[in-house]
Design a protein around this motif. Sequence first.
Motif, PDB file in Angstrom:
ATOM      1  N   LEU A  35       0.829  -1.207   0.000  1.00 49.38           N
ATOM      2  CA  LEU A  35       0.000   0.000   0.000  1.00 49.38           C
ATOM      3  C   LEU A  35       0.862   1.255   0.000  1.00 49.38           C
ATOM      4  CD1 LEU A  35      -2.749  -0.981   2.610  1.00 49.38           C
ATOM      5  CD2 LEU A  35      -2.880  -1.130   0.099  1.00 49.38           C
ATOM      6  N   THR A  42      -4.204  -7.091  -2.718  1.00 50.18           N
ATOM      7  CA  THR A  42      -5.378  -7.754  -2.150  1.00 50.18           C
ATOM      8  C   THR A  42      -4.924  -8.620  -0.985  1.00 50.18           C
ATOM      9  OG1 THR A  42      -6.456  -7.841  -4.311  1.00 50.18           O
ATOM     10  CG2 THR A  42      -7.256  -9.369  -2.618  1.00 50.18           C
ATOM     11  N   SER A  50     -12.369  -9.068   6.224  1.00 49.17           N
ATOM     12  CA  SER A  50     -11.630  -7.841   5.909  1.00 49.17           C
ATOM     13  C   SER A  50     -10.492  -7.691   6.911  1.00 49.17           C
ATOM     14  CB  SER A  50     -12.548  -6.616   5.968  1.00 49.17           C
ATOM     15  OG  SER A  50     -13.004  -6.399   7.287  1.00 49.17           O
ATOM     16  N   LYS A  56      -8.675   2.378   7.597  1.00 49.02           N
ATOM     17  CA  LYS A  56      -9.303   1.857   6.384  1.00 49.02           C
ATOM     18  C   LYS A  56      -9.426   0.331   6.441  1.00 49.02           C
ATOM     19  CE  LYS A  56      -9.403   2.155   1.460  1.00 49.02           C
ATOM     20  NZ  LYS A  56      -8.922   2.709   0.259  1.00 49.02           N
ATOM     21  N   TYR A  58     -10.019  -3.266   4.310  1.00 46.84           N
ATOM     22  CA  TYR A  58      -9.785  -3.878   3.010  1.00 46.84           C
ATOM     23  C   TYR A  58     -10.438  -5.253   2.992  1.00 46.84           C
ATOM     24  CZ  TYR A  58      -6.300  -0.236   2.444  1.00 46.84           C
ATOM     25  OH  TYR A  58      -5.670   0.981   2.358  1.00 46.84           O
ATOM     26  N   THR A  60     -10.991  -8.984   2.156  1.00 48.64           N
ATOM     27  CA  THR A  60     -10.055 -10.070   1.872  1.00 48.64           C
ATOM     28  C   THR A  60     -10.676 -11.042   0.874  1.00 48.64           C
ATOM     29  OG1 THR A  60     -10.866 -11.486   3.643  1.00 48.64           O
ATOM     30  CG2 THR A  60      -9.081  -9.958   4.203  1.00 48.64           C
TER      31      THR A  60
END
Length: 157
Positions: A35, A42, A50, A56, A58, A60
């Motif tokens: 990132l 991913t 997630s 934040k 993300y 999964t």
Amino acid sequence: MEAALKTFFSSARFAVAGASSDTSKYGHKVFVWYLTHSLPATPLNPRAPSITVGAKSYDTVASPSALVDAQNTSLSIITPPAVTMALLKEAKEAGVPAVWLQPGSFDAEIIEYARKEFKAAIAGMDGGTWGDEGWCVLVDGERGLKTAHRHWERANI
């Protein structure tokens, strides 16, 4: 290893098997590395829908076969060796072209399989800078990005 680094970092996408919200775990640190370098990454984690980095969240995916574009995704693996071999076999079946086996994720059999079955496999002690444990994205990733970038620049001149 330079060719493997070029292949790995030439992918359009990246995935991190073993990604976690736990900031003390290497799966978290490696995911954050991608990132931080603005690389599309991913997180793979079959036990969490997630993961969180900072504020934040993300989503999964549970496995390599669930990746949106596995054929154009390089995979970093931060799992125990007992999990890694099954993960590699599924990644191969899904079409993942390149893998980076983080220190602690492999044994000799796993390295042999990865080098035989993937276009590129970064693993082991040959040239890495992570002490006696081999290549690590957190330490050697910058070198890999520069290697791939130089290759891309020569190809597009």
